[in-house]
Design a protein around this motif. Sequence first.
Motif, short mmCIF file in Angstrom:
data_model
loop_
_atom_site.label_atom_id
_atom_site.label_comp_id
_atom_site.label_asym_id
_atom_site.label_seq_id
_atom_site.Cartn_x
_atom_site.Cartn_y
_atom_site.Cartn_z
N PHE A 152 0.82 -1.19 0.00
CA PHE A 152 0.00 0.00 0.00
C PHE A 152 0.87 1.26 0.00
O PHE A 152 1.93 1.32 0.61
CB PHE A 152 -0.92 0.03 1.22
N ASN A 153 0.37 2.27 -0.69
CA ASN A 153 0.92 3.62 -0.64
C ASN A 153 2.39 3.69 -1.00
O ASN A 153 3.17 4.40 -0.36
CB ASN A 153 0.70 4.23 0.76
N MET A 154 2.81 2.92 -2.00
CA MET A 154 4.18 3.00 -2.49
C MET A 154 4.26 3.92 -3.70
O MET A 154 5.17 3.83 -4.51
CB MET A 154 4.70 1.60 -2.84
N PHE A 155 3.24 4.78 -3.85
CA PHE A 155 3.27 5.82 -4.86
C PHE A 155 4.03 7.01 -4.26
O PHE A 155 3.59 7.60 -3.27
CB PHE A 155 1.85 6.25 -5.25
N VAL A 156 5.16 7.34 -4.83
CA VAL A 156 6.05 8.37 -4.28
C VAL A 156 5.82 9.68 -5.01
O VAL A 156 5.80 9.73 -6.24
CB VAL A 156 7.52 7.93 -4.41
N GLU A 157 5.65 10.75 -4.25
CA GLU A 157 5.33 12.05 -4.84
C GLU A 157 6.58 12.82 -5.26
O GLU A 157 7.55 12.90 -4.51
CB GLU A 157 4.53 12.89 -3.84
N LYS A 158 6.52 13.38 -6.47
CA LYS A 158 7.52 14.34 -6.96
C LYS A 158 6.79 15.65 -7.25
O LYS A 158 5.60 15.77 -6.99
CB LYS A 158 8.19 13.79 -8.22
N ASP A 159 7.49 16.62 -7.81
CA ASP A 159 6.88 17.94 -8.03
C ASP A 159 5.65 17.88 -8.94
O ASP A 159 4.66 18.55 -8.68
CB ASP A 159 7.91 18.90 -8.64
N TYR A 160 5.71 17.09 -10.02
CA TYR A 160 4.66 17.09 -11.03
C TYR A 160 3.93 15.76 -11.19
O TYR A 160 3.01 15.67 -12.00
CB TYR A 160 5.25 17.51 -12.38
N TYR A 161 4.31 14.76 -10.44
CA TYR A 161 3.72 13.44 -10.63
C TYR A 161 4.02 12.55 -9.42
O TYR A 161 4.82 12.90 -8.54
CB TYR A 161 4.27 12.78 -11.90
N PHE A 162 3.34 11.41 -9.41
CA PHE A 162 3.66 10.32 -8.49
C PHE A 162 4.24 9.17 -9.32
O PHE A 162 3.85 8.97 -10.47
CB PHE A 162 2.40 9.82 -7.77
N TYR A 163 5.17 8.42 -8.74
CA TYR A 163 5.66 7.22 -9.42
C TYR A 163 5.58 6.03 -8.47
O TYR A 163 5.55 6.19 -7.25
CB TYR A 163 7.08 7.41 -9.95
N ILE A 164 5.51 4.84 -9.06
CA ILE A 164 5.42 3.61 -8.26
C ILE A 164 6.82 3.06 -8.02
O ILE A 164 7.51 2.64 -8.95
CB ILE A 164 4.55 2.55 -8.95
N GLU A 165 7.21 3.08 -6.78
CA GLU A 165 8.58 2.71 -6.40
C GLU A 165 8.93 1.29 -6.80
O GLU A 165 10.04 1.01 -7.27
CB GLU A 165 8.73 2.89 -4.89
N GLU A 166 7.98 0.34 -6.64
CA GLU A 166 8.28 -1.07 -6.92
C GLU A 166 8.64 -1.29 -8.39
O GLU A 166 9.44 -2.17 -8.71
CB GLU A 166 7.11 -1.97 -6.54
N PHE A 167 8.04 -0.52 -9.29
CA PHE A 167 8.32 -0.67 -10.71
C PHE A 167 9.74 -0.21 -11.04
O PHE A 167 10.38 -0.73 -11.97
CB PHE A 167 7.30 0.10 -11.54
N GLU A 168 10.22 0.78 -10.29
CA GLU A 168 11.56 1.33 -10.54
C GLU A 168 12.64 0.26 -10.40
O GLU A 168 13.66 0.31 -11.07
CB GLU A 168 11.84 2.47 -9.56
#
Length: 254
Positions: free
Chosen positions: A2-18
Amino acid sequence: MFNMFVEKDYYFYIEEFEKYGVRAIYTKKNAGNMSDYCKMTDEKEGTQKQNREKILEKNDLKDKQMVISYQTHTNNIQVIDLNTKNYEFKDIDGFITNRRDIALFTFYADCLPIFVYDIKNRAIGVWHSGWPGTYKGIMKSGLEAMRKTYGTKNKDILMGLGIGIQQENYEVGEDFYNKFCEKFVENSELISKSFKINEKTKKYHFDNIKFNEIMAISLGIKKENIIISLENTWNEMFYSYRREGKKAGRATAM
């Protein structure tokens, strides 16, 4: 997960996919409107394409070929392969590919993006699942397309659900509720866990995210491989058709 969407200035990214070298992002309102067919008031021609180019540049992906569609709430999935020459589609709500030179753009203002990555075969997908797509079974259609195209096994899939509107802000009518009950009568868990009554208004509220999570697990996706966002598009940082109406722009999930 849950909640592994990481916030940046203009978007969120999914950490696990990285961890697999895959970018899976959802843009905020400050990144601008991303959809050509949902033009905002006084928006200059070409602005949406420029916004897409900017988000690619911010992610060091500016060399990627953009793929877009005029989405119409279908369960239609398009394969992008080496034979693909046209990169603009209509009546397509999901893409899959194993090409590394591609950026798949899908568009949202409350609907649910479904991100998928086949860890074994290194194929990716992103699917637009508003309630009509959910009802029509885009989750099942997308997974079946990956099986047929890449030999994907559902147990090998990493999945991201979100960012979408949360249940507290997703009021629906009784006809809506009955429509889902009739179609999914054999899976009572889908109904009992995806709908609740607001005790004050006596109205049903639908949880599109929970519905797709339960559906994914029933189709063989491992629960531990599903990343779920707790963000809510009702928040002013996102576009929301329910909050803003027809003047709402569209985020992209890519």
